[in-house]
Write a protein that holds these residues in place. Structure first.
Motif, PDB file in Angstrom:
ATOM      1  N   THR A 146       0.812  -1.218   0.000  1.00 49.19           N
ATOM      2  CA  THR A 146       0.000   0.000   0.000  1.00 49.19           C
ATOM      3  C   THR A 146       0.844   1.266   0.000  1.00 49.19           C
ATOM      4  OG1 THR A 146      -0.146  -0.129   2.419  1.00 49.19           O
ATOM      5  CG2 THR A 146      -1.949  -1.114   1.141  1.00 49.19           C
ATOM      6  N   ASN A 148       3.138   4.231  -1.456  1.00 46.78           N
ATOM      7  CA  ASN A 148       3.375   4.944  -2.705  1.00 46.78           C
ATOM      8  C   ASN A 148       4.879   4.883  -2.984  1.00 46.78           C
ATOM      9  OD1 ASN A 148       3.933   6.946  -4.678  1.00 46.78           O
ATOM     10  ND2 ASN A 148       2.111   8.093  -4.096  1.00 46.78           N
ATOM     11  N   GLY A 169       0.297  -0.916 -10.018  1.00 44.33           N
ATOM     12  CA  GLY A 169      -0.365  -0.166  -8.962  1.00 44.33           C
ATOM     13  C   GLY A 169      -1.670   0.459  -9.411  1.00 44.33           C
ATOM     14  N   ASN A 170      -2.274   1.168  -8.476  1.00 44.52           N
ATOM     15  CA  ASN A 170      -3.601   1.742  -8.700  1.00 44.52           C
ATOM     16  C   ASN A 170      -3.541   3.260  -8.669  1.00 44.52           C
ATOM     17  OD1 ASN A 170      -6.492   1.322  -9.004  1.00 44.52           O
ATOM     18  ND2 ASN A 170      -6.692   2.197  -6.964  1.00 44.52           N
ATOM     19  N   SER A 172      -4.410   6.738  -7.654  1.00 55.01           N
ATOM     20  CA  SER A 172      -4.996   7.238  -6.410  1.00 55.01           C
ATOM     21  C   SER A 172      -6.384   7.832  -6.649  1.00 55.01           C
ATOM     22  CB  SER A 172      -4.088   8.318  -5.798  1.00 55.01           C
ATOM     23  OG  SER A 172      -2.853   7.767  -5.428  1.00 55.01           O
ATOM     24  N   ARG A 174      -9.151   6.113  -7.092  1.00 53.57           N
ATOM     25  CA  ARG A 174     -10.059   5.138  -7.688  1.00 53.57           C
ATOM     26  C   ARG A 174     -10.346   4.037  -6.671  1.00 53.57           C
ATOM     27  NH1 ARG A 174      -8.502   4.166 -14.068  1.00 53.57           N
ATOM     28  NH2 ARG A 174      -8.997   6.284 -14.765  1.00 53.57           N
ATOM     29  N   GLU A 175     -11.616   3.897  -6.304  1.00 51.81           N
ATOM     30  CA  GLU A 175     -11.981   2.968  -5.243  1.00 51.81           C
ATOM     31  C   GLU A 175     -12.477   1.619  -5.761  1.00 51.81           C
ATOM     32  OE1 GLU A 175     -14.826   4.962  -2.831  1.00 51.81           O
ATOM     33  OE2 GLU A 175     -13.395   6.448  -2.075  1.00 51.81           O
ATOM     34  N   PRO A 179      -6.134  -0.575  -3.431  1.00 55.41           N
ATOM     35  CA  PRO A 179      -5.212   0.571  -3.507  1.00 55.41           C
ATOM     36  C   PRO A 179      -3.748   0.165  -3.357  1.00 55.41           C
ATOM     37  CG  PRO A 179      -6.177   0.458  -1.330  1.00 55.41           C
ATOM     38  CD  PRO A 179      -6.805  -0.660  -2.119  1.00 55.41           C
ATOM     39  N   TYR A 180      -3.289  -0.766  -4.202  1.00 51.46           N
ATOM     40  CA  TYR A 180      -1.907  -1.215  -4.112  1.00 51.46           C
ATOM     41  C   TYR A 180      -0.978  -0.239  -4.839  1.00 51.46           C
ATOM     42  CZ  TYR A 180      -4.025  -5.650  -2.661  1.00 51.46           C
ATOM     43  OH  TYR A 180      -4.755  -6.608  -2.001  1.00 51.46           O
ATOM     44  N   PRO A 182      -0.199   2.921  -4.708  1.00 48.62           N
ATOM     45  CA  PRO A 182      -0.946   4.046  -5.305  1.00 48.62           C
ATOM     46  C   PRO A 182      -0.011   5.102  -5.894  1.00 48.62           C
ATOM     47  CG  PRO A 182      -0.953   4.219  -2.921  1.00 48.62           C
ATOM     48  CD  PRO A 182      -0.354   2.887  -3.238  1.00 48.62           C
ATOM     49  N   SER A 184      -0.187   9.043  -8.450  1.00 47.35           N
ATOM     50  CA  SER A 184      -0.972  10.059  -9.155  1.00 47.35           C
ATOM     51  C   SER A 184      -0.274  10.367 -10.477  1.00 47.35           C
ATOM     52  CB  SER A 184      -1.102  11.333  -8.317  1.00 47.35           C
ATOM     53  OG  SER A 184       0.151  11.996  -8.226  1.00 47.35           O
TER      54      SER A 184
END
Length: 412
Positions: A146, A148, A169-170, A172, A174-175, A179-180, A182, A184
């Motif tokens: 989790t 960043n 990763g995901n 930030s 977005r739910e 959220p691995y 994360p 931007s």
């Protein structure tokens, strides 16, 4: 002379997926489904060789589980050997599904393969003795990453013309996904890389054009949420020019949803003919299809379709002979979202139904309505967040179920 590189970017292979819930299908069909991720891998390697790429980037989740099978690892190694013969290098990061553990260091890949470790590192890409690119990445060493990690991506002092980041990763905020690792978009742009090769999200998406920040999606759909074609990107970077991206399909089986309205259909043989006509519409596909068939709207056949035996017979008749076809078109599920025949406009002349539809129209945020389920200590482990299309389907199904109960009770 302007320097240039060409590479293939893929992610989320999920080799050896179990395809739970489909073991009831005919063995011939299930065998093809079970092998679909491996066939997609072969298609991917075929394309890398055909396009004469310099290297292949695999951005995480090569395997479906951390307990990756020996068969899956051996199959992947065999494909890497094909790439070695074609003088194509491979760069790998591992993600949340195939994170690195000590037990997984005992399977050795050929020397053309580089696997990034748990810390962000920079690997040089050399061609004919020339340093053409720096490739950056890291592998997960646990499932729930989790943190960043973008702060750890740093350009060294180098004259390499191209810089490529790999990140599983995901985005930030977005739910709808875990959220691995994360990140931007501004954080990635700040690094001034020429390309970001992302993984984790199974839907193809270009988050930013210049430079490209790209989710290629997975290489083969594995469930009803992963509809349509799946694949990878061939990327060409040239000094002083915009990146060129070409999408290539790798999937061999498409998951699809087909809706059939029962409005105006009076008999089951008519429904069979109509369904076959809709299924066979359009051009002949070279891909096999797994179809979720949805009967919807109101009509005379509503009551008949509530009978599970009728549904089973319809399924058998529509699937007749498909398990011996290549490509096949197999209906794996029938969902009935029908109601008794009624006219919505005339019903709303009654105060009760007018109020009902008024309340229904105010139901905009389904997540808020069912938020207590997502917070429940037991339920949240089994519930995925609903996507936009699924929210609409839930509301529509609820409307039809309630309308059927209302109208049936009026007849009593």
């Amino acid at each position: 002379m302007m320097k240039k590189i060409r590479f293939l970017h893929a992610a989320d292979l999920h080799l050896d997926s179990p395809f739970k819930g489909l073991t009831h299908l005919p063995p011939e069909i299930f065998h093809q489904i079970k092998n679909s991720t491996f066939r997609a891998l072969t298609n991917l390697v075929d394309m890398a060789i055909k396009k004469q790429v310099d290297f292949l980037l695999l951005s995480g989740d090569l395997f479906d589980l951390e307990q990756r099978s020996l068969f899956a690892q051996a199959t992947l190694r065999k494909e890497f050997l094909r790439l070695r013969q074609a003088e194509i290098q491979v760069f790998i990061i591992h993600g949340n599904h195939d994170y690195i553990t000590e037990s997984h260091r005992f399977f050795r890949y050929p020397e053309n393969v580089h696997v990034f470790n748990e810390k962000v590192e920079c690997e040089k890409y050399m061609k004919n003795g020339e340093h053409l690119a720096n490739i950056y990445g890291f592998s997960y060493n646990r499932r729930h990453m989790t943190e960043n990690m973008t702060k750890h991506y740093r350009k060294p002092d180098t004259t390499a013309p191209f810089h490529i980041g790999m990140l599983h990763g995901n985005l930030s905020g977005r739910e709808d996904h875990d959220p691995y690792a994360p990140f931007s978009i501004p954080e990635l742009l700040e690094k001034e890389f020429d390309y970001w090769a992302l993984g984790h999200i199974h839907k193809r998406e270009i988050l930013h054009q210049h430079p490209p920040i790209v989710y290629p999606g997975n290489i083969q759909g594995r469930n009803r949420k992963e509809t349509g074609d799946k694949g990878c990107y061939i990327v060409e970077l040239t000094e002083g020019e915009e990146a060129k991206l070409e999408y290539i399909e790798t999937s061999t089986i498409h998951w699809d949803e087909v809706e059939v309205s029962i409005y105006g259909v009076e008999t089951l043989d008519q429904l069979l003919d109509l369904t076959r006509e809709i299924l066979n519409a359009g051009e002949e596909s070279e891909k096999s299809k797994l179809i979720r068939l949805i009967f919807k709207n109101s009509g005379e056949l509503h009551q008949s379709l509530q009978n599970e035996h009728q549904q089973e017979d319809l399924l058998a008749l529509l699937n007749e002979g498909q398990n011996y076809k290549e490509p096949f078109m197999y209906i794996y599920s029938i969902q009935v979202r029908t109601t008794v025949a009624f006219e919505k406009e005339s019903l709303q002349e009654k105060t009760f139904y007018r109020d009902f539809y008024s309340i229904l129209g105010q139901l905009e945020d389904l997540d808020e309505v069912i938020s207590s389920l997502y917070r429940h200590s037991d339920a949240r482990h089994y519930l995925d967040r609903l996507e936009e299309g699924e929210k609409e389907a839930v509301i529509e199904e609820a409307e039809q179920w309630l309308m059927t109960r209302f109208l049936e009770s009026e007849k009593r």
